[in-house]
Enzyme design. Structure first.
Site, PDB file in Angstrom:
ATOM      1  N   ASN A 134       9.836  26.785 117.668  1.00  0.00           N
ATOM      2  CA  ASN A 134       8.737  25.816 117.540  1.00  0.00           C
ATOM      3  C   ASN A 134       7.750  25.801 118.702  1.00  0.00           C
ATOM      4  OD1 ASN A 134       9.618  25.027 115.075  1.00  0.00           O
ATOM      5  ND2 ASN A 134      10.660  23.173 115.778  1.00  0.00           N
ATOM      6  N   GLU A 176       4.810  29.288 111.065  1.00  0.00           N
ATOM      7  CA  GLU A 176       5.159  28.122 110.240  1.00  0.00           C
ATOM      8  C   GLU A 176       4.000  27.145 110.328  1.00  0.00           C
ATOM      9  OE1 GLU A 176       9.119  26.076 110.616  1.00  0.00           O
ATOM     10  OE2 GLU A 176       7.877  24.393 111.247  1.00  0.00           O
ATOM     11  N   TRP A 208      21.300  14.340 113.048  1.00  0.00           N
ATOM     12  CA  TRP A 208      20.318  15.418 113.165  1.00  0.00           C
ATOM     13  C   TRP A 208      20.624  16.230 114.418  1.00  0.00           C
ATOM     14  CZ3 TRP A 208      16.610  15.848 117.198  1.00  0.00           C
ATOM     15  CH2 TRP A 208      15.932  17.089 117.158  1.00  0.00           C
ATOM     16  N   ARG A 210      13.343  13.195 108.109  1.00  0.00           N
ATOM     17  CA  ARG A 210      14.197  14.297 107.675  1.00  0.00           C
ATOM     18  C   ARG A 210      14.521  14.185 106.184  1.00  0.00           C
ATOM     19  NH1 ARG A 210      12.659  16.813 110.976  1.00  0.00           N
ATOM     20  NH2 ARG A 210      13.571  17.895 112.709  1.00  0.00           N
ATOM     21  N   ASP A 253      15.623  28.217 105.132  1.00  0.00           N
ATOM     22  CA  ASP A 253      15.279  27.235 106.164  1.00  0.00           C
ATOM     23  C   ASP A 253      16.473  26.310 106.432  1.00  0.00           C
ATOM     24  OD1 ASP A 253      13.464  25.897 107.904  1.00  0.00           O
ATOM     25  OD2 ASP A 253      13.214  24.330 106.389  1.00  0.00           O
ATOM     26  N   HIS A 264      11.975  17.715 122.141  1.00  0.00           N
ATOM     27  CA  HIS A 264      11.299  17.665 120.819  1.00  0.00           C
ATOM     28  C   HIS A 264      10.013  16.844 121.009  1.00  0.00           C
ATOM     29  CE1 HIS A 264      10.956  17.365 116.403  1.00  0.00           C
ATOM     30  NE2 HIS A 264      11.900  18.277 116.315  1.00  0.00           N
ATOM     31  N   SER A 306      13.522  25.245 121.484  1.00  0.00           N
ATOM     32  CA  SER A 306      14.479  26.239 121.998  1.00  0.00           C
ATOM     33  C   SER A 306      13.811  27.178 123.005  1.00  0.00           C
ATOM     34  CB  SER A 306      15.074  27.035 120.841  1.00  0.00           C
ATOM     35  OG  SER A 306      14.056  27.677 120.090  1.00  0.00           O
TER      36      SER A 306
HETATM   37  O1  SFD Z   1      12.834  21.879 113.971  1.00  0.00           O
HETATM   38  C1  SFD Z   1      28.000  20.569 128.977  1.00  0.00           C
HETATM   39  N1  SFD Z   1      15.725  22.410 117.939  1.00  0.00           N
HETATM   40  C2  SFD Z   1      14.741  23.302 117.538  1.00  0.00           C
HETATM   41  N2  SFD Z   1      14.113  24.173 118.352  1.00  0.00           N
HETATM   42  C3  SFD Z   1      13.331  25.188 117.875  1.00  0.00           C
HETATM   43  O2  SFD Z   1      12.777  25.987 118.641  1.00  0.00           O
HETATM   44  N3  SFD Z   1      13.150  25.332 116.521  1.00  0.00           N
HETATM   45  C4  SFD Z   1      13.711  24.475 115.612  1.00  0.00           C
HETATM   46  O3  SFD Z   1      13.599  24.690 114.422  1.00  0.00           O
HETATM   47  C5  SFD Z   1      14.396  23.326 116.140  1.00  0.00           C
HETATM   48  N4  SFD Z   1      14.993  22.348 115.275  1.00  0.00           N
HETATM   49  C6  SFD Z   1      16.280  21.912 115.610  1.00  0.00           C
HETATM   50  C7  SFD Z   1      16.637  21.869 116.979  1.00  0.00           C
HETATM   51  C8  SFD Z   1      17.902  21.354 117.306  1.00  0.00           C
HETATM   52  C9  SFD Z   1      18.779  20.940 116.290  1.00  0.00           C
HETATM   53  C10 SFD Z   1      20.125  20.386 116.653  1.00  0.00           C
HETATM   54  C11 SFD Z   1      18.395  21.038 114.934  1.00  0.00           C
HETATM   55  C12 SFD Z   1      17.155  21.521 114.611  1.00  0.00           C
HETATM   56  C13 SFD Z   1      19.326  20.621 113.836  1.00  0.00           C
HETATM   57  C14 SFD Z   1      15.734  21.970 119.343  1.00  0.00           C
HETATM   58  C15 SFD Z   1      16.436  22.906 120.329  1.00  0.00           C
HETATM   59  O4  SFD Z   1      17.683  23.256 119.848  1.00  0.00           O
HETATM   60  C16 SFD Z   1      16.546  22.205 121.687  1.00  0.00           C
HETATM   61  O5  SFD Z   1      15.253  21.855 122.087  1.00  0.00           O
HETATM   62  C17 SFD Z   1      17.208  23.044 122.791  1.00  0.00           C
HETATM   63  O6  SFD Z   1      18.435  23.557 122.357  1.00  0.00           O
HETATM   64  C18 SFD Z   1      17.403  22.222 124.060  1.00  0.00           C
HETATM   65  O7  SFD Z   1      18.004  23.034 125.046  1.00  0.00           O
HETATM   66  P1  SFD Z   1      19.000  22.416 126.185  1.00  0.00           P
HETATM   67  O8  SFD Z   1      19.469  23.547 127.006  1.00  0.00           O
HETATM   68  O9  SFD Z   1      18.375  21.274 126.838  1.00  0.00           O
HETATM   69  O10 SFD Z   1      20.221  21.805 125.315  1.00  0.00           O
HETATM   70  P2  SFD Z   1      21.380  22.587 124.503  1.00  0.00           P
HETATM   71  O11 SFD Z   1      20.868  23.853 123.938  1.00  0.00           O
HETATM   72  O12 SFD Z   1      21.957  21.598 123.545  1.00  0.00           O
HETATM   73  O13 SFD Z   1      22.480  22.955 125.627  1.00  0.00           O
HETATM   74  C19 SFD Z   1      23.238  21.997 126.316  1.00  0.00           C
HETATM   75  C20 SFD Z   1      24.538  22.665 126.742  1.00  0.00           C
HETATM   76  O14 SFD Z   1      25.238  21.871 127.675  1.00  0.00           O
HETATM   77  C21 SFD Z   1      26.620  21.833 127.344  1.00  0.00           C
HETATM   78  N5  SFD Z   1      27.159  20.600 127.934  1.00  0.00           N
HETATM   79  N6  SFD Z   1      28.593  21.558 129.672  1.00  0.00           N
HETATM   80  C22 SFD Z   1      29.396  21.197 130.702  1.00  0.00           C
HETATM   81  N7  SFD Z   1      29.633  19.883 131.054  1.00  0.00           N
HETATM   82  C23 SFD Z   1      29.063  18.878 130.359  1.00  0.00           C
HETATM   83  N8  SFD Z   1      29.281  17.581 130.703  1.00  0.00           N
HETATM   84  C24 SFD Z   1      28.196  19.191 129.279  1.00  0.00           C
HETATM   85  N9  SFD Z   1      27.476  18.447 128.388  1.00  0.00           N
HETATM   86  C25 SFD Z   1      26.847  19.321 127.585  1.00  0.00           C
HETATM   87  C26 SFD Z   1      26.610  21.875 125.824  1.00  0.00           C
HETATM   88  O15 SFD Z   1      27.848  22.276 125.274  1.00  0.00           O
HETATM   89  C27 SFD Z   1      25.492  22.878 125.562  1.00  0.00           C
HETATM   90  O16 SFD Z   1      25.932  24.211 125.556  1.00  0.00           O
HETATM   91  S1  SFD Z   1      13.945  21.229 114.549  1.00  0.00           S
HETATM   92  O17 SFD Z   1      14.669  20.468 113.567  1.00  0.00           O
HETATM   93  O18 SFD Z   1      13.535  20.419 115.655  1.00  0.00           O
HETATM   94  P1  AMP Z   2      10.664  19.652 112.181  1.00  0.00           P
HETATM   95  O1  AMP Z   2      11.169  20.596 111.171  1.00  0.00           O
HETATM   96  O2  AMP Z   2      10.276  18.322 111.612  1.00  0.00           O
HETATM   97  O3  AMP Z   2      11.503  19.540 113.395  1.00  0.00           O
HETATM   98  O4  AMP Z   2       9.285  20.263 112.678  1.00  0.00           O
HETATM   99  C1  AMP Z   2       9.146  21.574 113.110  1.00  0.00           C
HETATM  100  C2  AMP Z   2       7.847  21.655 113.851  1.00  0.00           C
HETATM  101  O5  AMP Z   2       6.771  21.241 113.018  1.00  0.00           O
HETATM  102  C3  AMP Z   2       7.772  20.752 115.061  1.00  0.00           C
HETATM  103  O6  AMP Z   2       6.986  21.430 116.009  1.00  0.00           O
HETATM  104  C4  AMP Z   2       7.088  19.508 114.547  1.00  0.00           C
HETATM  105  O7  AMP Z   2       6.429  18.808 115.576  1.00  0.00           O
HETATM  106  C5  AMP Z   2       6.099  20.092 113.543  1.00  0.00           C
HETATM  107  N1  AMP Z   2       5.810  19.220 112.387  1.00  0.00           N
HETATM  108  C6  AMP Z   2       6.675  18.739 111.477  1.00  0.00           C
HETATM  109  N2  AMP Z   2       6.042  18.019 110.541  1.00  0.00           N
HETATM  110  C7  AMP Z   2       4.731  18.053 110.835  1.00  0.00           C
HETATM  111  C8  AMP Z   2       3.548  17.501 110.262  1.00  0.00           C
HETATM  112  N3  AMP Z   2       3.587  16.757 109.153  1.00  0.00           N
HETATM  113  N4  AMP Z   2       2.374  17.753 110.876  1.00  0.00           N
HETATM  114  C9  AMP Z   2       2.318  18.500 112.007  1.00  0.00           C
HETATM  115  N5  AMP Z   2       3.398  19.030 112.599  1.00  0.00           N
HETATM  116  C10 AMP Z   2       4.583  18.822 112.030  1.00  0.00           C
END
Ligand code: SFD
Ligand code: AMP
Length: 608
Positions: free
Chosen positions: A59, A124, A214, A245, A333, A370, A417
Site C-alpha cells: 500500500n 490498486e 482485523w 471492512r 484478494d 495504517h 508493509s
Molecule cells: O490493506 C515481539 N497491512 C498492510 N500493508 C500493506 O502494505 N498492504 C496491505 O494490504 C495491508 N493490509 C493489511 C495489513 C495488516 C493486516 C494484519 C491485514 C491487512 C489483515 C499492514 C502491515 O502489515 C503493517 O503496516 C506492518 O506489518 C507493520 O510492521 P511492524 O514491523 O511495525 O509490525 P509487524 O509486522 O506486526 O511486526 C511486529 C513483530 O514483533 C514481534 N513482537 N517480539 C519480541 N518480543 C515482544 N514483546 C514482541 N511483541 C511483538 C511480532 O511477533 C512481530 O513479528 S490492509 O488491510 O491494511
Molecule cells: P484497505 O484495504 O481498506 O486497507 O485499503 C487499502 C488501501 O486503499 C489503503 O491505502 C487505504 O487507505 C486505501 N483505501 C481504501 N478505501 C479507500 C477509498 N474508499 N478511497 C481511497 N482510498 C482508499
C-alpha cells in the site's frame, strides 16, 4: 521460580522480526558488517507479525521510476487523510526511500502483478500495487535471517536502562517460550519494532470467534508499553483507528473500492457519502472536500447512516465482476490476506458475482502504520526535519540509543508493509551510526534492575503453582486471575468507556475518568496473574503491555478536549474539531518511579 539467565551480548538488538524489524536487520548488517546484530522475536520470524498470513497489496509505493508520483505528493495525501496531523519530515523520509525497498522485494522473489498495457506494477490505487502475496513474510524474513542472529520464541518483556544514565537504553530482558529460560540482551543500541495493538478494545467477534480481528490477534502492544515504561515520549495515542471492512471476516475493501471500483451504498442503494457531504462540511470544514475523503470521515458517513437505520451498508461486488480475471482477483484478494472472508462467502452462500456483501466498521486498533499514527516521538532526518523534530539520530526516541520502526513510530501514517520495512532500514542505519559514535562509551547494565525483573517476569508461574489447588469449582480460582480474564476485563472497560463500537465510538471526560479508575483496579489485580505454562506466561505479559498502552490511549483522549477525527472516536462533550488547538500533537511521558503521566502539546509544522 528463577530460571537460569542466558546472556546475549550484541551491538544492535532488534525487538520484533516483523516488517520494521526485518528492514532494520537488513540495513544494520549493510552498514555494520563487523557488528553483531540480533533479533528477538516472540514467534518465528518466518511467519510472524501482521503479515504472517500474507497480503494482497503493497500500500505504499511511489512509482518514481515511471514518473507516477513524487514524495511530496505522498506527504500531501497523508496529511490530508490525517486531517493535517502528521510529521511531514518522517512521511517524506519514507516516501523518498520506499520504492527501492519494493524493488528489493521483487528481486527477492515476491511476485508483483503487472499492468499488461504498460508493464508497470498493477496499481490498486494511486499509492498501492497488487501482489501475489501469500508468501510475502517468508520471502522478506529470509533477508533478515541472513543478516542477523535471530532468537525465535523469545518474548521481550522490558527494556533495560543504563546504570549511570537512566535515560539511556542498555538492552532488554524477556524469556524463551519453549525453554523457559530468562534472556538478558546487553546491547549498545536497541530498535523496537514490536508491532501494533489489537484486543485493546473489545472486538466485535467474541467467544469462539475471539481470534478474528482485523489486525493480528498477536499484535499485543509491546511496541508501546516497552517504550512507555522506559520513559520515552509518546504521541498521538488517542489516534486509534477504526476500519471499514467486509462484515465479520474483516476482508479488506481497498482492492474492491479502488481497483475494481465497486460502489458502496446504504440498504436503499443510495450513495450516502455524497448525500452527507454538506453535513460533513459543517462538522470539519474543508477537510470534507479533501480527496480521497479522509478515512475517518468515510467511516463517519457510514456510522451516521447506520445510526439512521439505513444499513446494512453494501459493497456491490456484483456490479463490477464482468470477467473471469476480475472474479479471480476478488477471490485472491481475500485468499492472500484474509482467508476467513472467503470462507465466510462460502459459508453464507454469497457468490460475489450475484450478491452484494455487507460492510461494517471494526473495533478500534492502536497502531502507527495504517491511516493512523500512534507511537513514539522520534528524531527526524537531519536534512529536512525542523530543529525541534531533530536531536541527533534518525528514528531515535527520546531515550538515548533506543530506536523504533513501523507501528512503533508515531506521527507518520500510511507506511504499511513497505514503509515499515523502509523505516526499519532508516532506523538500522542510524543505530549503527549511534553504536560507532559511542564505541568507547558502552552502556552499563543495572544489575539491580535485572535481578528485580528476573524475579517479576516468572512470578505468574509461581502464583499459579501455589494457588491452583484452591480452585473452588470448575476453573474458578479465588487467588489468581488468568490472562484471558484480565484481557476481557480490559476490553470491556475500553469498549464501554473509551470509545469502542458498542457506544458508536463515543466517549467523554466523565466516561474516560471512570475508565481510569477501572484500569487502576485492573492494574492492582495484575499482580495476581496466574500462568499455568509458558504460553500463558506470554499471555500474561501481553496483557501487561496492553493495559499500559490502553492507559496511554485514555489519558491522551482525555487531554484533548475535542473530537479530532470524527469516525475514529467522538468526545461527546466536545463534539467538533477546533482550530487552532486541533493542529498540535498530543504528547505524553510516563515516569515509572512516581507512576505519573505528563501530557503536553507539541507543534505540527507544515513545510512540504
Ligand atoms: O490493506 C515481539 N497491512 C498492510 N500493508 C500493506 O502494505 N498492504 C496491505 O494490504 C495491508 N493490509 C493489511 C495489513 C495488516 C493486516 C494484519 C491485514 C491487512 C489483515 C499492514 C502491515 O502489515 C503493517 O503496516 C506492518 O506489518 C507493520 O510492521 P511492524 O514491523 O511495525 O509490525 P509487524 O509486522 O506486526 O511486526 C511486529 C513483530 O514483533 C514481534 N513482537 N517480539 C519480541 N518480543 C515482544 N514483546 C514482541 N511483541 C511483538 C511480532 O511477533 C512481530 O513479528 S490492509 O488491510 O491494511
Ligand atoms: P484497505 O484495504 O481498506 O486497507 O485499503 C487499502 C488501501 O486503499 C489503503 O491505502 C487505504 O487507505 C486505501 N483505501 C481504501 N478505501 C479507500 C477509498 N474508499 N478511497 C481511497 N482510498 C482508499
Amino acid at each position: 521460580m528463577r530460571p537460569r539467565i542466558h546472556y546475549v551480548d550484541c551491538d544492535v538488538l532488534i525487538v520484533g522480526g516483523g516488517f520494521g524489524g526485518c528492514g532494520a536487520a537488513y540495513e544494520a548488517r549493510y552498514w555494520g558488517r563487523d557488528l553483531k546484530i540480533v533479533v528477538a522475536e516472540k514467534a518465528n520470524i518466518t511467519r510472524s507479525g501482521a503479515v504472517a498470513h500474507g497480503l494482497s497489496a503493497i500500500n505504499c509505493y511511489m512509482g518514481m521510476r515511471w514518473g507516477e508520483n513524487r514524495p511530496e505528493d505522498f506527504v500531501h495525501y497523508v496529511r490530508g487523510d490525517l486531517m493535517g496531523l502528521v510529521r511531514e519530515d518522517l512521511v517524506y523520509d519514507i516516501a523518498r526511500h520506499v520504492d527501492s525497498t519494493v524493488h528489493k522485494f521483487e528481486e527477492w522473489g515476491l511476485p508483483i502483478m503487472k499492468d499488461p498495457a504498460t508493464g508497470h506494477y498493477l496499481r490498486e490505487g494511486r499509492w498501492q500495487v497488487m501482489i501475489h502475496g501469500e508468501s510475502y513474510k517468508p520471502i522478506i524474513a529470509e533477508a533478515a535471517v541472513k543478516s542477523a542472529e535471530v532468537h525465535n520464541r523469545v518474548m521481550v518483556t522490558h527494556l533495560l536502562r543504563d546504570k549511570t544514565d537512566p535515560n539511556r537504553v542498555a538492552g532488554a530482558i524477556g524469556f524463551h517460550m519453549r525453554e523457559g529460560t530468562c534472556y538478558v540482551f546487553r546491547a549498545r543500541a536497541v530498535i523496537n519494532a514490536a508491532g501494533g495493538a489489537s484486543h485493546i478494545f473489545r472486538p466485535r467477534s467474541v467467544g469462539e470467534g475471539a481470534g478474528r480481528t482485523w489486525y493480528s490477534p498477536w499484535s499485543s502492544a509491546s511496541a508501546y508499553a516497552l517504550l512507555i515504561q522506559a520513559g520515552a515520549k509518546m504521541i498521538q495515542m488517542e489516534n486509534r483507528i477504526v476500519l471499514a471492512r467486509f462484515k465479520d471476516g474483516y476482508g479488506p475493501v481497498g482492492a474492491w473500492m479502488l481497483l475494481l471500483k465497486a460502489p458502496s451504498t446504504n440498504a436503499y442503494g443510495e450513495d450516502f457519502e455524497a448525500q452527507r457531504l454538506e453535513e460533513i462540511r459543517a462538522l470539519v470544514g474543508p477537510y470534507a472536500d479533501t480527496r480521497p475523503m479522509p478515512t475517518c470521515l468515510r467511516n463517519h458517513a457510514m456510522l451516521q447512516e447506520m445510526k439512521a437505520g439505513r444499513g446494512p451498508i453494501y459493497m456491490h461486488t456484483q456490479n463490477v465482476i464482468d470477467s473471469k480475471e476480475k472474479e479471480d482477483l476478488g477471490w485472491e484478494d481475500f485468499l492472500d490476506m484474509t482467508v476467513g472472508q472467503a470462507v465466510l462467502w462460502a459459508a453464507q452462500n454469497i457468490d460475489p458475482r450475484e450478491r452484494p456483501s455487507e460492510l461494517m466498521t471494526s473495533e478500534p486498533y492502536v497502531m502507527g502504520s495504517h491511516a493512523t499514527c500512534s507511537g513514539a516521538w522520534a528524531s527526524g532526518p537531519d536534512d529536512c526535519a525542523p530543529t525541534d523534530y531533530q536531536w541527533g539520530y534518525n528514528r531515535m526516541t527520546t531515550v538515548a540509543g533506543l530506536f523504533g520502526a513501523g507501528d512503533t513510530i508515531g506521527g507518520s501514517a500510511h507506511k504499511f508493509s513497505s514503509g515499515s520495512f523502509t523505516e526499519g532500514r532508516i532506523a538500522g542505519k542510524a543505530a549503527v551510526k549511534y553504536v560507532r559514535d559511542h564505541a568507547t562509551q558502552p552502556p552499563q547494565l543495572d544489575e539491580a534492575q535485572v535481578q528485580e525483573l528476573h524475579q517479576a517476569i516468572f512470578r505468574p508461574l509461581d502464583t499459579y503453582a501455589v494457588n491452583r489447588n484452591e480452585i473452588v469449582a470448575g476453573s474458578v480460582a479465588p487467588h489468581y486471575l488468568t490472562p484471558l480474564q484480565g484481557l476481557q476485563r480490559l476490553e470491556k472497560i475500553m469498549d464501554e468507556y473509551a470509545g469502542g463500537y458498542s457506544l458508536f465510538y463515543v466517549t467523554s471526560a466523565p466516561l474516560l475518568n471512570r475508565a481510569l479508575e477501572l484500569v487502576a483496579m485492573l492494574k492492582e489485580d495484575l499482580h495476581q496473574l496466574g500462568a499455568e505454562d509458558l504460553h500463558q506466561l506470554m499471555r500474561a505479559w501481553e496483557l501487561h503491555h496492553r493495559v499500559c498502552t490502553a492507559e496511554a490511549v485514555i489519558r491522551h483522549t482525555l487531554f484533548r478536549e475535542e473530537t479530532r477525527w470524527p469516525g475514529y472516536y467522538y468526545r461527546a462533550d466536545h463534539p467538533t474539531p477546533r482550530d487552532p488547538d486541533w493542529h498540535v500533537f498530543t504528547a505524553s511521558r510516563y515516569d515509572t518511579r512516581s507512576d505519573t503521566w505528563q501530557l503536553e502539546k507539541l507543534p505540527v509544522h507544515h513545510f512540504i
